[in-house]
Every structure is written in C-alpha cells, then in structure tokens.
Design a protein around this motif. Structure first.
Motif, mmCIF file in Angstrom:
data_model
loop_
_atom_site.group_PDB
_atom_site.id
_atom_site.type_symbol
_atom_site.label_atom_id
_atom_site.label_comp_id
_atom_site.label_asym_id
_atom_site.label_seq_id
_atom_site.Cartn_x
_atom_site.Cartn_y
_atom_site.Cartn_z
ATOM 1 N N GLY A 74 0.823 -1.197 0.000
ATOM 2 C CA GLY A 74 0.000 0.000 0.000
ATOM 3 C C GLY A 74 0.856 1.245 0.000
ATOM 4 N N THR A 75 0.314 2.335 -0.521
ATOM 5 C CA THR A 75 1.033 3.609 -0.472
ATOM 6 C C THR A 75 0.878 4.273 0.888
ATOM 7 O OG1 THR A 75 -0.921 4.701 -1.428
ATOM 8 C CG2 THR A 75 0.816 4.021 -2.953
ATOM 9 N N SER A 76 -0.149 3.887 1.639
ATOM 10 C CA SER A 76 -0.365 4.362 3.009
ATOM 11 C C SER A 76 -1.053 3.239 3.773
ATOM 12 C CB SER A 76 -1.228 5.628 3.022
ATOM 13 O OG SER A 76 -1.444 6.091 4.340
ATOM 14 N N PRO A 77 -0.302 2.176 4.101
ATOM 15 C CA PRO A 77 -0.925 0.949 4.589
ATOM 16 C C PRO A 77 -1.616 1.080 5.945
ATOM 17 C CG PRO A 77 1.464 0.823 4.755
ATOM 18 C CD PRO A 77 1.159 2.056 3.973
ATOM 19 N N SER A 78 -2.734 0.383 6.068
ATOM 20 C CA SER A 78 -3.428 0.257 7.345
ATOM 21 C C SER A 78 -2.696 -0.764 8.211
ATOM 22 C CB SER A 78 -4.870 -0.216 7.120
ATOM 23 O OG SER A 78 -5.598 0.723 6.369
ATOM 24 N N PRO A 79 -2.938 -0.761 9.507
ATOM 25 C CA PRO A 79 -2.284 -1.752 10.359
ATOM 26 C C PRO A 79 -2.832 -3.157 10.182
ATOM 27 C CG PRO A 79 -3.753 -0.349 11.645
ATOM 28 C CD PRO A 79 -3.654 0.261 10.277
ATOM 29 N N ARG A 80 -4.069 -3.279 9.670
ATOM 30 C CA ARG A 80 -4.682 -4.600 9.525
ATOM 31 C C ARG A 80 -5.490 -4.673 8.225
ATOM 32 N NH1 ARG A 80 -5.352 -7.928 13.767
ATOM 33 N NH2 ARG A 80 -7.382 -8.630 12.984
ATOM 34 N N VAL A 81 -5.725 -5.900 7.794
ATOM 35 C CA VAL A 81 -6.588 -6.144 6.642
ATOM 36 C C VAL A 81 -8.036 -5.869 7.059
ATOM 37 C CG1 VAL A 81 -7.397 -7.898 5.006
ATOM 38 C CG2 VAL A 81 -4.994 -7.853 5.710
ATOM 39 N N HIS A 82 -8.807 -5.305 6.142
ATOM 40 C CA HIS A 82 -10.184 -4.942 6.450
ATOM 41 C C HIS A 82 -11.012 -6.193 6.788
ATOM 42 C CE1 HIS A 82 -14.238 -3.283 5.992
ATOM 43 N NE2 HIS A 82 -13.685 -2.079 6.070
ATOM 44 N N PRO A 83 -11.845 -6.141 7.830
ATOM 45 C CA PRO A 83 -12.642 -7.314 8.222
ATOM 46 C C PRO A 83 -13.525 -7.861 7.102
ATOM 47 C CG PRO A 83 -12.720 -5.647 9.942
ATOM 48 C CD PRO A 83 -12.017 -5.025 8.765
ATOM 49 N N ARG A 84 -14.109 -6.985 6.276
ATOM 50 C CA ARG A 84 -14.948 -7.489 5.190
ATOM 51 C C ARG A 84 -14.115 -8.205 4.122
ATOM 52 N NH1 ARG A 84 -20.254 -6.066 5.490
ATOM 53 N NH2 ARG A 84 -20.786 -4.226 6.750
ATOM 54 N N GLY A 109 12.589 -5.544 -11.324
ATOM 55 C CA GLY A 109 11.980 -6.651 -12.048
ATOM 56 C C GLY A 109 10.515 -6.865 -11.743
ATOM 57 N N ASP A 110 9.971 -6.154 -10.735
ATOM 58 C CA ASP A 110 8.556 -6.299 -10.400
ATOM 59 C C ASP A 110 7.679 -5.596 -11.432
ATOM 60 O OD1 ASP A 110 9.113 -7.689 -8.074
ATOM 61 O OD2 ASP A 110 8.941 -5.927 -6.770
ATOM 62 N N LEU A 111 6.530 -6.204 -11.729
ATOM 63 C CA LEU A 111 5.475 -5.524 -12.470
ATOM 64 C C LEU A 111 4.484 -4.998 -11.444
ATOM 65 C CD1 LEU A 111 3.890 -4.726 -15.030
ATOM 66 C CD2 LEU A 111 2.762 -6.970 -14.878
ATOM 67 N N VAL A 112 4.353 -3.686 -11.361
ATOM 68 C CA VAL A 112 3.458 -3.065 -10.386
ATOM 69 C C VAL A 112 2.090 -2.863 -11.021
ATOM 70 C CG1 VAL A 112 3.063 -1.045 -8.921
ATOM 71 C CG2 VAL A 112 5.389 -1.912 -9.253
ATOM 72 N N GLU A 158 -2.319 7.237 -9.034
ATOM 73 C CA GLU A 158 -1.953 8.648 -9.166
ATOM 74 C C GLU A 158 -0.802 9.033 -8.235
ATOM 75 O OE1 GLU A 158 -5.682 10.836 -8.988
ATOM 76 O OE2 GLU A 158 -6.522 9.470 -10.483
ATOM 77 N N ASP A 159 -0.583 8.268 -7.176
ATOM 78 C CA ASP A 159 0.598 8.458 -6.341
ATOM 79 C C ASP A 159 1.851 7.897 -7.016
ATOM 80 O OD1 ASP A 159 -0.795 9.721 -4.341
ATOM 81 O OD2 ASP A 159 -0.930 7.960 -3.038
ATOM 82 N N LEU A 160 1.705 6.732 -7.648
ATOM 83 C CA LEU A 160 2.870 6.040 -8.198
ATOM 84 C C LEU A 160 3.221 6.479 -9.615
ATOM 85 C CD1 LEU A 160 2.002 2.413 -7.040
ATOM 86 C CD2 LEU A 160 3.692 3.944 -6.026
ATOM 87 N N LEU A 161 2.204 6.711 -10.451
ATOM 88 C CA LEU A 161 2.369 7.097 -11.850
ATOM 89 C C LEU A 161 3.373 6.209 -12.577
ATOM 90 C CD1 LEU A 161 2.027 10.974 -11.650
ATOM 91 C CD2 LEU A 161 0.349 9.286 -12.432
ATOM 92 N N GLN A 162 4.571 6.693 -12.860
ATOM 93 C CA GLN A 162 5.502 5.956 -13.703
ATOM 94 C C GLN A 162 5.940 4.638 -13.098
ATOM 95 O OE1 GLN A 162 6.069 6.852 -16.831
ATOM 96 N NE2 GLN A 162 4.712 8.577 -16.444
#
Length: 244
Positions: free
Chosen positions: A134-144, A171-174, A183-187
């Motif tokens: 994540g570009t601004s990760p949460s501390p946990r995965v969403h319950p849903r 070598g990663d494909l993002v 829009e945060d990552l763009l290129q």
C-alpha cells in the motif's frame, strides 16, 4: 427478435473494431485502464480523433468511462471484456516480463490483498509469484476483506500489510488496483486497474463486486506474464516518491 438484437449488437462491435486505431485502443486496455490523455500519448493520436474513436467504442459497448476516485477531474477508460466475446488481441501486444507481480492499493487492506491471494492461490503462476503493498498501509486487513476471502477459500493474514517502498524490487510488475495508488505512483505503476473502493460503500455486496472485477482481471493478466530472471547484480529496492 432477441436473435435480431444480438446480431445487430455483434455487427456493431465488428464495425467499431474495423479501424486500426480503435483496435489499438482495445489492445491498450486489455490488461489495464488508462486516461484518454494516456491513450493519446501511447497511440500517438490527437485528442479530438481519440475522442471520436472512444465514442464509437463506447457506443458499441466495448469501453466504459469512469471518474477517478482520487482526482475527480480525471477520467479513466476501461474495457468491457464480455463485449469482445472471444475476440483476442495479438498476444505479442500483451506480453509482460516480470520476476513478480506486485498489486498495490492505498491501504493494502482489501483490493491488493485479494488480487495477490487470487494470483498465488488460484492462478499459481509457476515462476512469477505475487505480492501486495500500500502507499499508506493500514495496520490490519479490512474485516470485510477477510470475510470475503473466507467465503472464496482464500487465505489472508489479518495483520500482514506493507508499504510499497518496503516491497518493491527490480523486475517487479506493479499493478495499481485503485486510482489513488496509481496517481501516487504514476511511472512506477506498470498497469492500472480502476477498481472502485468497496470500503467507501462498506457492504458485502460492494466487496463481492470488487472481487469479481479483480478476479476477471487476474485471469486476463496471467497468460500475458512471462518470467524474467531476477537481476544478477545487487540493486537497491525500487524507489517510489512519496506524494507531496
């Protein structure tokens, strides 16, 4: 009467595709979404001509437009895969080489987690695994998201989220699976999937809709990925600029 309507729809699709530039637009959208400006740059078309081609494609039910959830001034064009009904763009146009596929959304709490789980547990690409961030990760995965994963026999670690800067490697494909992340990552993003955020709606139905969208896209992407050898020389992890 139904058969006549279906025949007319099929004829409209063939007519819409009977132009090289429009076929190029379809090829460009098979693996990911794009803004009209990005399509114009990629295909070398003036904006007014591209607008005409997009209108024809939309009229045939081949593409749809949607507003960015991040910057509401932007629009993104997406393919309607069912309308192609087995018409396959050239494989050479689609092939992407990667050591891993990294799915990225804003909080790494739902869409990117589900995409990586689908890739690793259902697609099982033998030489190209998937990760998420994540570009601004949460501390946990969403319950849903956890509930949805359970219903679809996927395994998610509720406490395992990560920042994109700690995950990306050469070598990663993002694959950005949300507008904010793209829009945060763009290129840095190789592909963009404009999947609406189910957290904003907050219902199981919204999560199921997002999951269905992601699952179809994962299935389309997997055959286009070819493994590439990891860099032999030591390299720093890919750098992603933080949004200002």
């Amino acid at each position: 009467m139904v058969e006549g309507i279906e025949l007319k729809e099929r004829a409209a699709i063939h007519a819409a595709l009977a132009e090289p530039a429009r076929l190029a637009v379809i090829d460009a959208l098979v693996l990911g979404d794009a803004s009209p400006g990005e399509l114009a740059d990629k295909l070398g078309l003036p904006s007014n001509l591209l607008a005409h081609h997009l209108k024809v494609l939309a009229g045939a039910g081949l593409v749809q437009r949607g507003r960015s959830e991040a910057d509401r001034r932007r629009t993104y064009v997406r393919l309607v895969p069912s309308a192609l009904a087995g018409l396959n763009p050239a494989v050479a146009v689609l092939t992407r080489a990667a050591t891993r596929v990294v799915f990225v959304c804003t909080h790494n709490s739902a869409r990117s987690q589900l995409a990586a789980a689908l890739w690793n547990q259902n697609v099982r690409h033998p030489e190209v695994p998937a990760a998420s961030a994540g570009t601004s990760p949460s501390p946990r995965v969403h319950p849903r998201a956890l509930g949805l994963a359970h219903r679809h026999d996927l395994q998610l670690d509720p406490d395992r989220t990560a920042h994109v800067r700690d995950v990306l490697r050469p070598g990663d494909l993002v694959v950005a699976v949300c507008d904010n992340a793209y829009e945060d990552l763009l290129q840095a993003a190789g592909l963009h999937w404009s999947v609406p955020d189910p957290v904003r709606v907050g219902t199981d139905a919204a999560f199921e809709t997002a999951f269905t969208d992601i699952a179809a896209r994962v299935e389309r992407l997997a055959p286009a990925i070819t493994p590439t050898a990891a860099p032999t020389q030591e390299a720093d992890a890919a750098t992603v600029e933080e949004p200002s």
